[in-house]
Motif scaffolding. Structure first.
Motif, PDB file in Angstrom:
ATOM      1  N   LEU A 220      31.939  36.423  45.478  1.00  0.00           N
ATOM      2  CA  LEU A 220      31.101  35.223  45.555  1.00  0.00           C
ATOM      3  C   LEU A 220      30.014  35.362  46.612  1.00  0.00           C
ATOM      4  CD1 LEU A 220      33.783  32.392  45.159  1.00  0.00           C
ATOM      5  CD2 LEU A 220      32.344  33.438  43.405  1.00  0.00           C
ATOM      6  N   GLY A 221      30.356  36.020  47.745  1.00  0.00           N
ATOM      7  CA  GLY A 221      29.359  36.196  48.798  1.00  0.00           C
ATOM      8  C   GLY A 221      28.201  37.083  48.358  1.00  0.00           C
ATOM      9  N   ILE A 222      28.533  38.254  47.776  1.00  0.00           N
ATOM     10  CA  ILE A 222      27.484  39.159  47.296  1.00  0.00           C
ATOM     11  C   ILE A 222      26.697  38.492  46.174  1.00  0.00           C
ATOM     12  CG2 ILE A 222      27.055  41.325  46.061  1.00  0.00           C
ATOM     13  CD1 ILE A 222      29.333  42.570  47.626  1.00  0.00           C
ATOM     14  N   TYR A 223      27.402  37.810  45.263  1.00  0.00           N
ATOM     15  CA  TYR A 223      26.733  37.181  44.122  1.00  0.00           C
ATOM     16  C   TYR A 223      25.690  36.161  44.565  1.00  0.00           C
ATOM     17  CZ  TYR A 223      26.063  34.112  40.090  1.00  0.00           C
ATOM     18  OH  TYR A 223      25.511  33.343  39.105  1.00  0.00           O
ATOM     19  N   ASP A 224      26.092  35.215  45.419  1.00  0.00           N
ATOM     20  CA  ASP A 224      25.148  34.178  45.848  1.00  0.00           C
ATOM     21  C   ASP A 224      24.011  34.753  46.685  1.00  0.00           C
ATOM     22  OD1 ASP A 224      25.743  31.694  44.699  1.00  0.00           O
ATOM     23  OD2 ASP A 224      27.449  31.393  46.016  1.00  0.00           O
ATOM     24  N   ASN A 225      24.330  35.692  47.581  1.00  0.00           N
ATOM     25  CA  ASN A 225      23.285  36.291  48.414  1.00  0.00           C
ATOM     26  C   ASN A 225      22.346  37.167  47.587  1.00  0.00           C
ATOM     27  OD1 ASN A 225      23.624  35.672  51.433  1.00  0.00           O
ATOM     28  ND2 ASN A 225      25.721  36.103  50.816  1.00  0.00           N
ATOM     29  N   LEU A 226      22.899  37.930  46.644  1.00  0.00           N
ATOM     30  CA  LEU A 226      22.072  38.790  45.808  1.00  0.00           C
ATOM     31  C   LEU A 226      21.200  37.965  44.872  1.00  0.00           C
ATOM     32  CD1 LEU A 226      21.394  41.697  45.057  1.00  0.00           C
ATOM     33  CD2 LEU A 226      23.320  41.683  43.457  1.00  0.00           C
ATOM     34  N   LYS A 227      21.776  36.902  44.325  1.00  0.00           N
ATOM     35  CA  LYS A 227      20.997  36.021  43.448  1.00  0.00           C
ATOM     36  C   LYS A 227      19.810  35.419  44.204  1.00  0.00           C
ATOM     37  CE  LYS A 227      22.838  32.100  42.308  1.00  0.00           C
ATOM     38  NZ  LYS A 227      23.667  31.026  41.700  1.00  0.00           N
ATOM     39  N   GLN A 228      20.056  34.978  45.443  1.00  0.00           N
ATOM     40  CA  GLN A 228      18.973  34.423  46.249  1.00  0.00           C
ATOM     41  C   GLN A 228      17.937  35.488  46.600  1.00  0.00           C
ATOM     42  OE1 GLN A 228      18.608  31.066  46.941  1.00  0.00           O
ATOM     43  NE2 GLN A 228      16.582  31.790  47.534  1.00  0.00           N
ATOM     44  N   GLY A 247      16.528  32.526  37.006  1.00  0.00           N
ATOM     45  CA  GLY A 247      16.889  32.402  35.597  1.00  0.00           C
ATOM     46  C   GLY A 247      18.284  32.942  35.344  1.00  0.00           C
ATOM     47  N   GLN A 248      18.759  32.806  34.124  1.00  0.00           N
ATOM     48  CA  GLN A 248      20.098  33.260  33.786  1.00  0.00           C
ATOM     49  C   GLN A 248      20.190  34.781  33.714  1.00  0.00           C
ATOM     50  OE1 GLN A 248      20.851  30.893  30.329  1.00  0.00           O
ATOM     51  NE2 GLN A 248      21.269  29.066  31.522  1.00  0.00           N
ATOM     52  N   LEU A 249      19.065  35.449  33.484  1.00  0.00           N
ATOM     53  CA  LEU A 249      19.065  36.910  33.533  1.00  0.00           C
ATOM     54  C   LEU A 249      19.278  37.383  34.975  1.00  0.00           C
ATOM     55  CD1 LEU A 249      18.763  39.446  31.847  1.00  0.00           C
ATOM     56  CD2 LEU A 249      16.308  39.398  32.263  1.00  0.00           C
ATOM     57  N   ASP A 250      18.719  36.647  35.936  1.00  0.00           N
ATOM     58  CA  ASP A 250      18.948  36.961  37.356  1.00  0.00           C
ATOM     59  C   ASP A 250      20.427  36.799  37.696  1.00  0.00           C
ATOM     60  OD1 ASP A 250      16.179  37.233  37.596  1.00  0.00           O
ATOM     61  OD2 ASP A 250      15.933  35.115  38.102  1.00  0.00           O
ATOM     62  N   GLU A 251      21.050  35.746  37.181  1.00  0.00           N
ATOM     63  CA  GLU A 251      22.471  35.511  37.422  1.00  0.00           C
ATOM     64  C   GLU A 251      23.320  36.615  36.806  1.00  0.00           C
ATOM     65  OE1 GLU A 251      21.817  30.651  37.294  1.00  0.00           O
ATOM     66  OE2 GLU A 251      22.867  31.694  35.666  1.00  0.00           O
ATOM     67  N   PHE A 315      33.301  41.570  33.239  1.00  0.00           N
ATOM     68  CA  PHE A 315      33.974  40.283  33.426  1.00  0.00           C
ATOM     69  C   PHE A 315      33.157  39.371  34.342  1.00  0.00           C
ATOM     70  CE2 PHE A 315      36.746  37.811  36.326  1.00  0.00           C
ATOM     71  CZ  PHE A 315      37.238  36.888  35.419  1.00  0.00           C
ATOM     72  N   THR A 316      32.721  39.911  35.477  1.00  0.00           N
ATOM     73  CA  THR A 316      31.938  39.114  36.422  1.00  0.00           C
ATOM     74  C   THR A 316      30.592  38.746  35.820  1.00  0.00           C
ATOM     75  OG1 THR A 316      32.984  40.427  38.164  1.00  0.00           O
ATOM     76  CG2 THR A 316      31.201  38.982  38.835  1.00  0.00           C
ATOM     77  N   ALA A 317      30.020  39.683  35.044  1.00  0.00           N
ATOM     78  CA  ALA A 317      28.734  39.413  34.394  1.00  0.00           C
ATOM     79  C   ALA A 317      28.858  38.360  33.295  1.00  0.00           C
ATOM     80  CB  ALA A 317      28.160  40.702  33.805  1.00  0.00           C
ATOM     81  N   ILE A 318      30.080  38.133  32.821  1.00  0.00           N
ATOM     82  CA  ILE A 318      30.313  37.091  31.815  1.00  0.00           C
ATOM     83  C   ILE A 318      30.655  35.760  32.481  1.00  0.00           C
ATOM     84  CG2 ILE A 318      31.850  36.327  29.952  1.00  0.00           C
ATOM     85  CD1 ILE A 318      32.152  39.326  29.206  1.00  0.00           C
ATOM     86  N   TYR A 319      31.683  35.780  33.355  1.00  0.00           N
ATOM     87  CA  TYR A 319      32.237  34.489  33.765  1.00  0.00           C
ATOM     88  C   TYR A 319      31.393  33.767  34.806  1.00  0.00           C
ATOM     89  CZ  TYR A 319      34.637  34.802  38.378  1.00  0.00           C
ATOM     90  OH  TYR A 319      34.945  34.851  39.715  1.00  0.00           O
ATOM     91  N   LEU A 320      30.714  34.478  35.711  1.00  0.00           N
ATOM     92  CA  LEU A 320      29.870  33.770  36.681  1.00  0.00           C
ATOM     93  C   LEU A 320      28.648  33.127  36.021  1.00  0.00           C
ATOM     94  CD1 LEU A 320      30.069  36.001  39.900  1.00  0.00           C
ATOM     95  CD2 LEU A 320      31.083  33.757  39.517  1.00  0.00           C
ATOM     96  N   PRO A 321      27.897  33.849  35.149  1.00  0.00           N
ATOM     97  CA  PRO A 321      26.802  33.175  34.446  1.00  0.00           C
ATOM     98  C   PRO A 321      27.289  32.049  33.519  1.00  0.00           C
ATOM     99  CG  PRO A 321      26.431  35.535  34.419  1.00  0.00           C
ATOM    100  CD  PRO A 321      27.816  35.314  34.953  1.00  0.00           C
ATOM    101  N   VAL A 322      28.446  32.231  32.873  1.00  0.00           N
ATOM    102  CA  VAL A 322      28.987  31.150  32.034  1.00  0.00           C
ATOM    103  C   VAL A 322      29.281  29.928  32.893  1.00  0.00           C
ATOM    104  CG1 VAL A 322      31.009  30.430  30.688  1.00  0.00           C
ATOM    105  CG2 VAL A 322      29.887  32.595  30.181  1.00  0.00           C
ATOM    106  N   TYR A 323      29.828  30.144  34.076  1.00  0.00           N
ATOM    107  CA  TYR A 323      30.083  29.046  35.012  1.00  0.00           C
ATOM    108  C   TYR A 323      28.781  28.323  35.363  1.00  0.00           C
ATOM    109  CZ  TYR A 323      31.154  26.780  39.483  1.00  0.00           C
ATOM    110  OH  TYR A 323      31.279  25.881  40.507  1.00  0.00           O
ATOM    111  N   GLU A 324      27.719  29.080  35.632  1.00  0.00           N
ATOM    112  CA  GLU A 324      26.423  28.472  35.966  1.00  0.00           C
ATOM    113  C   GLU A 324      25.871  27.676  34.783  1.00  0.00           C
ATOM    114  OE1 GLU A 324      25.209  28.525  38.909  1.00  0.00           O
ATOM    115  OE2 GLU A 324      25.690  30.396  39.941  1.00  0.00           O
ATOM    116  N   ILE A 325      26.004  28.236  33.570  1.00  0.00           N
ATOM    117  CA  ILE A 325      25.511  27.560  32.363  1.00  0.00           C
ATOM    118  C   ILE A 325      26.252  26.245  32.148  1.00  0.00           C
ATOM    119  CG2 ILE A 325      25.385  27.693  29.834  1.00  0.00           C
ATOM    120  CD1 ILE A 325      24.972  30.741  30.168  1.00  0.00           C
TER     121      ILE A 325
END
Length: 373
Positions: A220-228, A247-251, A315-325
């Motif tokens: 979660l830390g890398i994901y949120d920081n990398l997304k930003q 955008g969702q491609l960034d996520e 898995f992470t590329a599926i479930y984190l963007p799905v969560y955001e959507i």
């Protein structure tokens, strides 16, 4: 088989990206509301476009759905990884492990333990994301901006601890089903309880915590920081006030990278956790760590790391963007007034009687004469 699996996986990911590119349309009002002026419609649309704040229960529901969705798709790779990490699968690569599983139990064996895992991981995802979002909001409001990124890692660790109570029993049942040590959940629960007591469902808890606290912090830390960071890079030349949102491609990109990095770095911890749950002869996490390294060499601690990365990256590329959507879609749904048209207490709508009369006065209410009391 390997090519076919990754081909199917790539189609799923491409489909998710295409789905995510749809515009976020907001319904400003009913199509037959003809009496409003153009300016009023624009004002209503602008107000409706503001995403509403989600409750903890709604964020928990989004987290549960996204986690269960990702787990269901990627479960066969997790089964392969579990065999590779156990004493029974030492030395097997992904293809050899897959062949052994299918030879022993057929294609269905790749989905052994799916039921308890989806259930426990779904509930764990609900606890994890609800806790994380609440803490993230608190951090944003109270922590100085320069420390915001670091504070997210602490929030992620706390989020996992909140979810571990329901995660570990499901993880234990899943892995024992995958290894054939129990034949079903119905048979496994009383068997474990009789032989090991209630604490038997938390065998390997130290291994899970030592694996998943750093894992969740990194994920979660890398994901949120990398997304930003991706958003900041895209807006590096933008004028203030005209920045483009992520955008969702960034996520998708941020999630895939964070999943791959996190999966590989935590592979030895995952390996020890698996051995504590499915193999005998170990007295705790560090005893298992030293015995494994002494018996099979330090490289054996990374057994199943390829399968773990091949599982966690998509898995992470599926479930984190799905969560955001799911979060965005839930935030777009307007809060509908109650059946009496009242949004608050008894003084919120003084013209309640007018709200009752209005539908019967409008000429387009075709079925107004059919209403029965």
């Amino acid at each position: 088989m390997k090519t076919s699996f990754f081909h199917i996986l790539s189609l799923i990911l491409v489909g998710l990206v295409l789905l995510s590119t749809q515009t976020q349309n907001v319904h400003a009002g009913r199509a037959n509301a003809s009496s409003k002026s153009k300016a009023s419609l624009k004002a209503a649309a602008a107000a409706a476009a503001e995403p509403r704040e989600l409750s903890s229960a709604q964020m928990a529901a989004a987290g549960a759905f996204a986690t269960a969705f990702g787990v269901t798709i990627m479960h066969p790779v997790d089964t392969i990884k579990t065999l590779q990490q156990s004493n029974e699968g030492i030395g097997l690569n992904m293809i050899a492990a897959t062949n052994k599983i299918m030879k022993d139990g057929g294609v269905g064996a790749l989905y052994s333990g799916l039921g308890p895992y989806v259930t426990s991981d779904g509930f764990a995802g609900a606890f994890k994301f609800a806790t994380y979002e609440v803490l993230k909001k608190w951090i944003k409001e109270t922590i100085p901006e320069e420390h915001y990124g670091k504070a997210l890692y602490v929030a992620a660790a706390a989020a996992f601890l909140a979810s571990s109570v329901v995660l570990v029993p499901g993880e234990l049942l899943k892995q024992r089903l995958q290894m054939g040590q129990i034949s079903s959940v119905r048979q496994g629960i009383p068997k474990i309880f009789k032989s090991e007591g209630i604490l038997g469902f938390y065998a390997g808890y130290s291994g899970v915590c030592l694996r998943d606290i750093p894992y969740t912090m990194l994920e979660l830390g890398i994901y949120d920081n990398l997304k930003q960071s991706i958003i900041n890079f895209k807006n590096r030349n933008a004028v203030k006030g005209e920045e483009r949102p992520g955008g969702q491609l960034d996520e998708l990109l941020a999630a895939a990278i964070s999943g791959g990095i996190t999966g590989f770095l935590t592979s030895p911890l995952d390996n020890i956790k698996t051995k504590l749950m499915v193999d005998a002869g170990y007295n705790g996490f560090f005893d298992c760590l030293f015995k494994t390294a002494k018996t099979n060499g330090v490289p054996s601690l990374f057994a199943g790391s390829a399968a773990r990365v091949a599982w966690l990256m998509p898995f992470t590329a599926i479930y984190l963007p799905v969560y955001e959507i799911v979060k965005r879609k839930m935030a777009e749904v307007p809060v509908m007034p109650g059946p009496l048209g009242v949004k608050g207490g008894h003084m919120k709508n003084r013209n309640m009687g007018r709200a009752f009369r209005r539908p019967m006065q409008q000429p387009y209410t075709r079925y107004s004469g059919s209403v029965c009391f």
